[in-house]
Write an enzyme that holds these catalytic residues in place. Sequence first.
Site, mmCIF file in Angstrom:
data_model
loop_
_atom_site.group_PDB
_atom_site.id
_atom_site.type_symbol
_atom_site.label_atom_id
_atom_site.label_comp_id
_atom_site.label_asym_id
_atom_site.label_seq_id
_atom_site.Cartn_x
_atom_site.Cartn_y
_atom_site.Cartn_z
ATOM 1 N N LYS A 59 10.029 1.802 0.749
ATOM 2 C CA LYS A 59 8.934 2.474 1.246
ATOM 3 C C LYS A 59 8.431 3.776 1.969
ATOM 4 O O LYS A 59 9.335 3.723 2.054
ATOM 5 C CB LYS A 59 9.359 1.240 3.079
ATOM 6 C CG LYS A 59 8.005 0.675 3.543
ATOM 7 C CD LYS A 59 8.006 -0.118 4.724
ATOM 8 C CE LYS A 59 7.076 0.100 5.961
ATOM 9 N NZ LYS A 59 7.530 -0.768 6.697
ATOM 10 N N GLY A 86 0.682 -1.125 -0.219
ATOM 11 C CA GLY A 86 -0.264 -0.212 0.188
ATOM 12 C C GLY A 86 0.860 0.960 -0.225
ATOM 13 O O GLY A 86 0.126 2.218 -0.353
ATOM 14 N N ASP A 96 9.459 -5.804 7.726
ATOM 15 C CA ASP A 96 7.975 -5.604 8.290
ATOM 16 C C ASP A 96 8.301 -4.528 9.890
ATOM 17 O O ASP A 96 7.606 -4.804 10.903
ATOM 18 C CB ASP A 96 6.663 -5.463 8.106
ATOM 19 C CG ASP A 96 6.177 -5.292 6.813
ATOM 20 O OD1 ASP A 96 7.702 -5.322 6.300
ATOM 21 O OD2 ASP A 96 5.271 -5.846 6.293
ATOM 22 N N ASP A 136 0.256 -11.403 7.017
ATOM 23 C CA ASP A 136 1.569 -10.478 6.490
ATOM 24 C C ASP A 136 2.040 -10.067 5.920
ATOM 25 O O ASP A 136 3.619 -9.157 5.674
ATOM 26 C CB ASP A 136 0.067 -9.179 5.484
ATOM 27 C CG ASP A 136 -0.172 -8.730 6.537
ATOM 28 O OD1 ASP A 136 -1.048 -8.675 7.543
ATOM 29 O OD2 ASP A 136 -0.234 -7.145 6.422
HETATM 30 P P1 AMP Z 1 1.455 -2.835 8.005
HETATM 31 O O1 AMP Z 1 0.650 -3.759 9.475
HETATM 32 O O2 AMP Z 1 2.339 -1.961 8.619
HETATM 33 O O3 AMP Z 1 2.176 -3.988 7.656
HETATM 34 O O4 AMP Z 1 0.423 -2.911 7.274
HETATM 35 C C1 AMP Z 1 -0.352 -3.496 7.339
HETATM 36 C C2 AMP Z 1 -1.283 -3.185 5.180
HETATM 37 O O5 AMP Z 1 -1.586 -1.485 5.464
HETATM 38 C C3 AMP Z 1 -0.540 -3.123 4.311
HETATM 39 O O6 AMP Z 1 -0.815 -3.767 3.393
HETATM 40 C C4 AMP Z 1 0.475 -1.484 3.926
HETATM 41 O O7 AMP Z 1 0.523 -1.340 2.822
HETATM 42 C C5 AMP Z 1 -0.950 -0.704 4.639
HETATM 43 N N1 AMP Z 1 -0.158 0.114 4.929
HETATM 44 C C6 AMP Z 1 0.165 0.634 5.889
HETATM 45 N N2 AMP Z 1 0.267 2.205 6.185
HETATM 46 C C7 AMP Z 1 -0.109 2.535 5.365
HETATM 47 C C8 AMP Z 1 -0.008 3.746 4.281
HETATM 48 N N3 AMP Z 1 0.213 4.753 4.940
HETATM 49 N N4 AMP Z 1 -0.666 3.662 3.387
HETATM 50 C C9 AMP Z 1 -1.075 3.218 2.522
HETATM 51 N N5 AMP Z 1 -1.725 1.627 3.003
HETATM 52 C C10 AMP Z 1 -0.506 1.575 4.312
HETATM 53 MG MG MG Z 2 3.598 -5.007 6.542
#
Ligand code: AMP
Ligand code: MG
Length: 495
Positions: free
Chosen positions: A114, A94, A271, A261
């Site tokens: 990122k 994302g 991550d 994920d």
């Molecule tokens: P994470 O728990 O940080 O690994 O993120 C979980 C999901 O949310 C993943 O698909 C990330 O790409 C998305 N994500 C987290 N933060 C953002 C953001 N600021 N903008 C877009 N997608 C995000």
């Molecule tokens: Mg993640």
Amino acid sequence: MTAHTLDELRVLNTYAALPAPFYTRLSPQPLNAPRLLHANPEAAALIGLDRGALGTPEFLAVFSGAQPLPGGDTLAAVYSGHQFGIWAGQLGDGRAHLLGEVAGPQGRWELQLKGSGMTPYSRMGDGRAVLRSSVREYLASEAMHGLGIPTTRALALVVSDDPVMRETVETAAIVTRMSPSFVRFGSFEHWSARRQPDMLRTLADYVIDHDYPECRMPPAGEPADDKAPYVALLREVTRRTAELMADWQAVGFCHGVMNTDNMSILGLTLDYGPYGFMDGFRLDHVCNHSDSEGRYSWNRQPSVALWNLYRLGGSLHMLVQDVDALRAVLDEFEGIFTRAFHERARAKLGLAAWRPDDEPLLDDLLRLMHANHADFTLSWRRLSDAVRGERQAFEDLFIDRPAAGAWLDRLLARQAGDGRPPAEVAQAMDAVNPLYVLRNHLAEEAIQAAKRGDAGEIDTLLTLLRAPCQARPGYEKYAALPPDWASSIEVSCSS
Ligand code: AMP
Ligand code: MG
């Protein structure tokens, strides 16, 4: 051979050669007026890029998202996953862009930005990452590597004044990460949830060919069987993940968001968000303030990893169609984890070999550290002082000093049975019990300096954390107990 410019790198695009539904090709949204805050020559060396290339305008342009990697196909990958135990459906990169894969002198590395802008998988997010979380990821990747723990790496940290809204207004940054692969357990769950066995098989075959070619070999004496490679894949991922959990537990690392994920198919730490290296030890320490249930507490990490492996195994069932074969592999987790953790504990305790009756010795130390909220890193590190005859520094970490002293007596008696010279034992213990870990307050100080444009703290931390067991005169404050304000630092999913 080292490359002086990015054009000289040998770029492959194996992920981009997968069928179109695996990703979306798109350009990053570059940062405005980007500045290179830090670049990591160690990571650069892995892809054959020499130091001279790190400060160039071309380097900044590529790693701020303004230009593609020469020869690379830029894309965002799709995946799904279970978040906090609940099926979340489609997720994906994302706010990350894969730039391509470099065939370096030390193997193949995918390069990924990122914080590089929105993608079709951004959901409600803005596609950005703030400076704070980017510094934390940059430092943690290299700290884990320094501890010998499998992890993604960090190549560059680019910053900008672009505002990003979180609880307050912060500024944007992009970390460039490197990994042989960014495939996650959730990448597999994606296709099994959609009941697309052909896509699932394509992904599994890709991962096996790319990262686990040995899984194609039938075990000695057994006939080749078209399902065996997928069982072998689960076995190898299970083994690596169990070893990784032993590594995390042994250094007091909490990941914070062990959603499927965020689980690497290569068994790497992946991550970095609200992670933490524990200061005062609690068995049920929760580093992520957003984790109100404590699902991802320190003592639950190994069982959560197994739960996540069950989700991966459940996905592979679509290809294997043999519950017993998959369950037999998952059943190996506990034994591998326990043996690996005991092996690390053996070395940390300065024992020549692990014996089953050492278990109470280890448990009682952890119980004592928990009850006294003793500092995790220093409790282990100062054991070697006690072996050298200087018991006080260890006992000082405990409110109940007599109990700490009584436990030390047991350890010293146990070591004496090995018959090794204490000086030798103490030296071996110092080689495995780190003195410097990336404590939250150290990361916080590096973040505050970075906000002023000063990367000096990042540099100092990287130097210490690359050889975390080696004491360095003049750097005592980095090995000290955390200051009082450290307990008020809150890390959450906000990043
Ligand atoms: P994470 O728990 O940080 O690994 O993120 C979980 C999901 O949310 C993943 O698909 C990330 O790409 C998305 N994500 C987290 N933060 C953002 C953001 N600021 N903008 C877009 N997608 C995000
Ligand atoms: Mg993640």
